[in-house]
Design an enzyme around this catalytic site. Structure first.
Site, PDB file in Angstrom:
ATOM      1  N   GLY A  57       0.839  -1.180   0.000  1.00  0.00           N
ATOM      2  CA  GLY A  57       0.000   0.000   0.000  1.00  0.00           C
ATOM      3  C   GLY A  57       0.880   1.237   0.000  1.00  0.00           C
ATOM      4  O   GLY A  57       2.033   1.183   0.441  1.00  0.00           O
ATOM      5  N   GLN A  81       3.006   9.930   1.471  1.00  0.00           N
ATOM      6  CA  GLN A  81       4.297   9.237   1.435  1.00  0.00           C
ATOM      7  C   GLN A  81       5.113   9.570   0.184  1.00  0.00           C
ATOM      8  O   GLN A  81       6.281   9.187   0.095  1.00  0.00           O
ATOM      9  CB  GLN A  81       4.098   7.717   1.508  1.00  0.00           C
ATOM     10  CG  GLN A  81       3.558   7.270   2.858  1.00  0.00           C
ATOM     11  CD  GLN A  81       3.426   5.760   2.888  1.00  0.00           C
ATOM     12  OE1 GLN A  81       2.454   5.213   2.382  1.00  0.00           O
ATOM     13  NE2 GLN A  81       4.421   5.084   3.450  1.00  0.00           N
ATOM     14  N   CYS A 132       6.095  -0.206   7.222  1.00  0.00           N
ATOM     15  CA  CYS A 132       5.657   0.962   6.455  1.00  0.00           C
ATOM     16  C   CYS A 132       6.866   1.459   5.670  1.00  0.00           C
ATOM     17  O   CYS A 132       7.964   1.544   6.224  1.00  0.00           O
ATOM     18  CB  CYS A 132       5.156   2.043   7.414  1.00  0.00           C
ATOM     19  SG  CYS A 132       4.629   3.545   6.579  1.00  0.00           S
ATOM     20  N   LEU A 133       6.662   1.777   4.399  1.00  0.00           N
ATOM     21  CA  LEU A 133       7.783   2.195   3.547  1.00  0.00           C
ATOM     22  C   LEU A 133       8.462   3.459   4.070  1.00  0.00           C
ATOM     23  O   LEU A 133       9.635   3.690   3.798  1.00  0.00           O
ATOM     24  CB  LEU A 133       7.305   2.409   2.110  1.00  0.00           C
ATOM     25  CG  LEU A 133       6.825   1.138   1.397  1.00  0.00           C
ATOM     26  CD1 LEU A 133       6.229   1.498   0.039  1.00  0.00           C
ATOM     27  CD2 LEU A 133       7.938   0.124   1.251  1.00  0.00           C
ATOM     28  N   HIS A 156      -4.344   0.951   7.670  1.00  0.00           N
ATOM     29  CA  HIS A 156      -2.972   1.474   7.737  1.00  0.00           C
ATOM     30  C   HIS A 156      -2.822   2.655   6.773  1.00  0.00           C
ATOM     31  O   HIS A 156      -2.322   3.721   7.151  1.00  0.00           O
ATOM     32  CB  HIS A 156      -1.966   0.359   7.411  1.00  0.00           C
ATOM     33  CG  HIS A 156      -0.542   0.819   7.374  1.00  0.00           C
ATOM     34  ND1 HIS A 156       0.410   0.391   8.273  1.00  0.00           N
ATOM     35  CD2 HIS A 156       0.097   1.684   6.536  1.00  0.00           C
ATOM     36  CE1 HIS A 156       1.572   0.990   7.991  1.00  0.00           C
ATOM     37  NE2 HIS A 156       1.409   1.772   6.933  1.00  0.00           N
ATOM     38  N   GLU A 157      -3.257   2.459   5.524  1.00  0.00           N
ATOM     39  CA  GLU A 157      -3.104   3.529   4.534  1.00  0.00           C
ATOM     40  C   GLU A 157      -3.975   4.738   4.892  1.00  0.00           C
ATOM     41  O   GLU A 157      -3.551   5.885   4.734  1.00  0.00           O
ATOM     42  CB  GLU A 157      -3.439   3.026   3.129  1.00  0.00           C
ATOM     43  CG  GLU A 157      -2.532   1.905   2.630  1.00  0.00           C
ATOM     44  CD  GLU A 157      -1.056   2.198   2.832  1.00  0.00           C
ATOM     45  OE1 GLU A 157      -0.638   3.361   2.725  1.00  0.00           O
ATOM     46  OE2 GLU A 157      -0.309   1.236   3.126  1.00  0.00           O
ATOM     47  N   HIS A 167      -2.528   7.315   7.216  1.00  0.00           N
ATOM     48  CA  HIS A 167      -1.593   8.287   6.625  1.00  0.00           C
ATOM     49  C   HIS A 167      -2.326   9.561   6.196  1.00  0.00           C
ATOM     50  O   HIS A 167      -1.751  10.650   6.240  1.00  0.00           O
ATOM     51  CB  HIS A 167      -0.890   7.691   5.399  1.00  0.00           C
ATOM     52  CG  HIS A 167       0.231   6.750   5.731  1.00  0.00           C
ATOM     53  ND1 HIS A 167       1.345   7.140   6.431  1.00  0.00           N
ATOM     54  CD2 HIS A 167       0.411   5.432   5.435  1.00  0.00           C
ATOM     55  CE1 HIS A 167       2.174   6.099   6.557  1.00  0.00           C
ATOM     56  NE2 HIS A 167       1.626   5.042   5.968  1.00  0.00           N
TER      57      HIS A 167
HETATM   58 NI    NI Z   1       2.535   3.200   5.876  1.00  0.00          NI
END
Ligand code: NI
Length: 185
Positions: free
Chosen positions: A45, A50, A98-99, A140-141, A144
């Site tokens: 995701g 991000q 998470c990236l 999760h997304e 953000h």
């Molecule tokens: Ni994340």
């Protein structure tokens, strides 16, 4: 085009993102770029903050989980202007990463189900309930877009234990295999 991932420490990850409308320029290109960026970094995701854009948009492809979580089959989607209507069901733990936090993986507890209102890439409105691993990735997304990160769900003790590694990320002292942009004052 692959975009650099914004690392933890950049204030854009802490902003509440704004809805967009049809006049937003080149939305399809942006969505394609987000999928490409996500695949290039082996993510499941990616949310617009991000890549430095404070807009309500995220993409998901959870197919990688299909062996353990059959509900992930074919779950590949872009979400524009998502808004949570409700979450429910029993909370369960899952080891998240998470990236924007290279190298950090922690168990996070989240409700089993989430119902969202959102627009698809053609700006058609949907109201849909997600369950299992799909609900997990969506939540999760979605966080953000509200300026939240998965570490916010950890206990204060856990976060204190992670502090040095979090500082290392915000100071640009980690080296993931994907393109990343550290925050510099
Ligand atoms: Ni994340």
């Amino acid at each position: 085009m692959i975009k650099p991932i914004i690392a933890y420490g950049n204030p854009v990850l802490r902003k509440v993102a704004e809805d967009i409308d049809k006049t937003y320029p080149e939305i399809q290109t942006l969505i394609d770029d987000m999928f490409e960026t996500m695949y290039a970094s082996d993510g499941v995701g990616l949310a617009a903050p991000q890549i430095g854009l404070s807009i309500r948009l995220f993409v998901i492809d959870a197919e990688a989980f299909v062996e353990d979580y059959p509900e992930a089959k074919g779950f590949r989607k872009a979400f524009i202007n998502p808004h949570v209507i409700e979450t429910n069901g029993e909370e369960w733990l899952f080891n998240e990463g998470c990236l924007s936090f290279p190298g950090i993986h922690e168990d996070v507890s989240r409700p089993a189900n989430v119902t969202l209102k959102y627009l698809d890439e053609n700006f058609v409105e949907h109201t849909e309930t997600f369950t299992g691993i799909c609900a997990r990735v969506v939540q999760h997304e979605y966080d953000h877009l509200d300026g939240k990160c998965f570490i916010d769900h950890l206990s204060p003790l856990k976060r204190r234990m992670l502090q040095r590694r979090l500082n290392a990320i915000s100071e640009g002292k980690v080296h993931p295999k994907y393109k990343i942009k550290f925050f510099k004052k």
